[in-house]
Write a protein that holds these residues in place. Sequence first.
Motif, PDB file in Angstrom:
ATOM      1  N   LEU A 121      42.566 -85.761 -57.870  1.00 58.48           N
ATOM      2  CA  LEU A 121      42.199 -87.205 -57.887  1.00 58.48           C
ATOM      3  C   LEU A 121      43.014 -87.892 -57.077  1.00 58.48           C
ATOM      4  N   TYR A 122      44.462 -87.605 -57.018  1.00 59.15           N
ATOM      5  CA  TYR A 122      45.268 -88.306 -56.156  1.00 59.15           C
ATOM      6  C   TYR A 122      44.984 -87.756 -54.564  1.00 59.15           C
TER       7      TYR A 122
ATOM      8  N   VAL B 193      42.666 -89.136 -49.191  1.00 58.40           N
ATOM      9  CA  VAL B 193      41.636 -89.168 -48.105  1.00 58.40           C
ATOM     10  C   VAL B 193      40.950 -90.629 -47.989  1.00 58.40           C
ATOM     11  N   TRP B 194      40.573 -91.043 -49.129  1.00 56.48           N
ATOM     12  CA  TRP B 194      40.048 -92.431 -49.010  1.00 56.48           C
ATOM     13  C   TRP B 194      41.114 -93.485 -48.341  1.00 56.48           C
ATOM     14  N   ALA B 195      42.505 -93.472 -48.446  1.00 55.53           N
ATOM     15  CA  ALA B 195      43.378 -94.246 -47.934  1.00 55.53           C
ATOM     16  C   ALA B 195      43.660 -94.185 -46.545  1.00 55.53           C
ATOM     17  N   LYS B 196      43.173 -93.102 -45.826  1.00 54.81           N
ATOM     18  CA  LYS B 196      43.032 -92.961 -44.489  1.00 54.81           C
ATOM     19  C   LYS B 196      41.656 -93.445 -43.645  1.00 54.81           C
ATOM     20  N   HIS B 197      40.722 -93.780 -44.613  1.00 57.45           N
ATOM     21  CA  HIS B 197      39.410 -93.950 -44.307  1.00 57.45           C
ATOM     22  C   HIS B 197      39.386 -95.473 -43.576  1.00 57.45           C
TER      23      HIS B 197
ATOM     24  N   TYR C 279      37.528 -99.702 -50.301  1.00 57.25           N
ATOM     25  CA  TYR C 279      37.612 -98.525 -51.548  1.00 57.25           C
ATOM     26  C   TYR C 279      38.769 -99.073 -52.411  1.00 57.25           C
ATOM     27  N   LEU C 280      39.881 -99.699 -51.712  1.00 55.74           N
ATOM     28  CA  LEU C 280      41.005-100.160 -52.647  1.00 55.74           C
ATOM     29  C   LEU C 280      40.511-101.417 -53.641  1.00 55.74           C
ATOM     30  N   MET C 281      39.826-102.241 -52.867  1.00 60.60           N
ATOM     31  CA  MET C 281      39.223-103.337 -53.432  1.00 60.60           C
ATOM     32  C   MET C 281      38.223-102.911 -54.983  1.00 60.60           C
ATOM     33  N   GLY C 282      37.444-102.051 -54.436  1.00 63.27           N
ATOM     34  CA  GLY C 282      36.358-101.463 -55.436  1.00 63.27           C
ATOM     35  C   GLY C 282      37.032-100.591 -56.710  1.00 63.27           C
ATOM     36  N   ILE C 283      38.066 -99.861 -56.253  1.00 62.12           N
ATOM     37  CA  ILE C 283      38.694 -98.996 -57.203  1.00 62.12           C
ATOM     38  C   ILE C 283      39.528-100.035 -58.015  1.00 62.12           C
ATOM     39  N   SER C 284      40.260-101.116 -57.686  1.00 63.36           N
ATOM     40  CA  SER C 284      40.834-102.014 -58.347  1.00 63.36           C
ATOM     41  C   SER C 284      39.987-102.789 -59.282  1.00 63.36           C
ATOM     42  N   PHE C 285      38.641-103.024 -58.835  1.00 61.35           N
ATOM     43  CA  PHE C 285      37.694-104.138 -59.628  1.00 61.35           C
ATOM     44  C   PHE C 285      37.222-102.906 -60.941  1.00 61.35           C
ATOM     45  N   VAL C 286      36.890-102.044 -60.278  1.00 58.67           N
ATOM     46  CA  VAL C 286      36.172-100.920 -61.477  1.00 58.67           C
ATOM     47  C   VAL C 286      37.111-100.307 -62.457  1.00 58.67           C
TER      48      VAL C 286
ATOM     49  N   MET D 119      46.061 -95.072 -54.364  1.00 54.81           N
ATOM     50  CA  MET D 119      45.721 -95.656 -53.206  1.00 54.81           C
ATOM     51  C   MET D 119      46.848 -96.276 -52.454  1.00 54.81           C
ATOM     52  N   LEU D 120      47.476 -97.374 -53.172  1.00 50.65           N
ATOM     53  CA  LEU D 120      48.382 -98.230 -52.494  1.00 50.65           C
ATOM     54  C   LEU D 120      49.505 -97.480 -51.907  1.00 50.65           C
ATOM     55  N   ALA D 121      50.033 -96.385 -52.457  1.00 48.35           N
ATOM     56  CA  ALA D 121      51.098 -95.712 -51.983  1.00 48.35           C
ATOM     57  C   ALA D 121      50.792 -95.109 -50.586  1.00 48.35           C
ATOM     58  N   PRO D 122      49.759 -94.221 -50.170  1.00 44.02           N
ATOM     59  CA  PRO D 122      49.493 -93.772 -48.976  1.00 44.02           C
ATOM     60  C   PRO D 122      49.131 -94.866 -47.957  1.00 44.02           C
TER      61      PRO D 122
END
Length: 199
Positions: A7-8, A13-17, A23-30, A42-45
């Motif tokens: 998962l990490y 991969v998402w962090a470099k998109h 993606y960050l906003m969506g993950i944080s929300f859900v 995601m915040l770290a990378p």
Amino acid sequence: MKLFKPLYEKALVWAKHPLAERYLMGISFVEAFIFPLMPEIMLAPMTLGKPERWARYASLSLLFSTLGSIIGYLMGHYGFELLRPLLDDLGWLPAIDGYVAKLRGLGGWEVFWLLVGGGFLPIPMKIIAWSSGIVGVPIWAFLAAMIVGRGKRVYLLCGAIRLGGEKAEQTVHKWIEWIGWGLLALVVLAVVYFKFLHH
């Protein structure tokens, strides 16, 4: 069985998109009401890749986590009411109503500090949001506690990555499986303690 490392790595991969912020906003929300993947991974990378934007990333995550926590609050509030007949059939309702009555008896600031303290524990935000909705925590106290509780986590993480650089992210990557299972074990122990051992 590896669960948290894959998962990490997916989050890396998402962090470099190009749409990483979305993606960050969506993950944080859900994540605040149902998703099992914490936005911190995601915040770290993302912070490592663009350290000058650490405060922006933390703020976006906090904003959308807070919005998502309102959904979790409503799920707890209305979902509990829908489950009351089943809980009554199981014989659990009197005990649950007793705990709810005790929590409802707390003052607004008592509830606030209780929730803020919960933010320092490895308890997923969704659990806190559901519980707050079930007991009918005043919404202003709930939202204020969510902002303080989640805010200190995201700002401290992004600030630490900003200062620690790549070495800090590599440490998280190396130990993420142990960290994930360790936090899960703590949550299970806390549930067992409060359900069966605490009087």
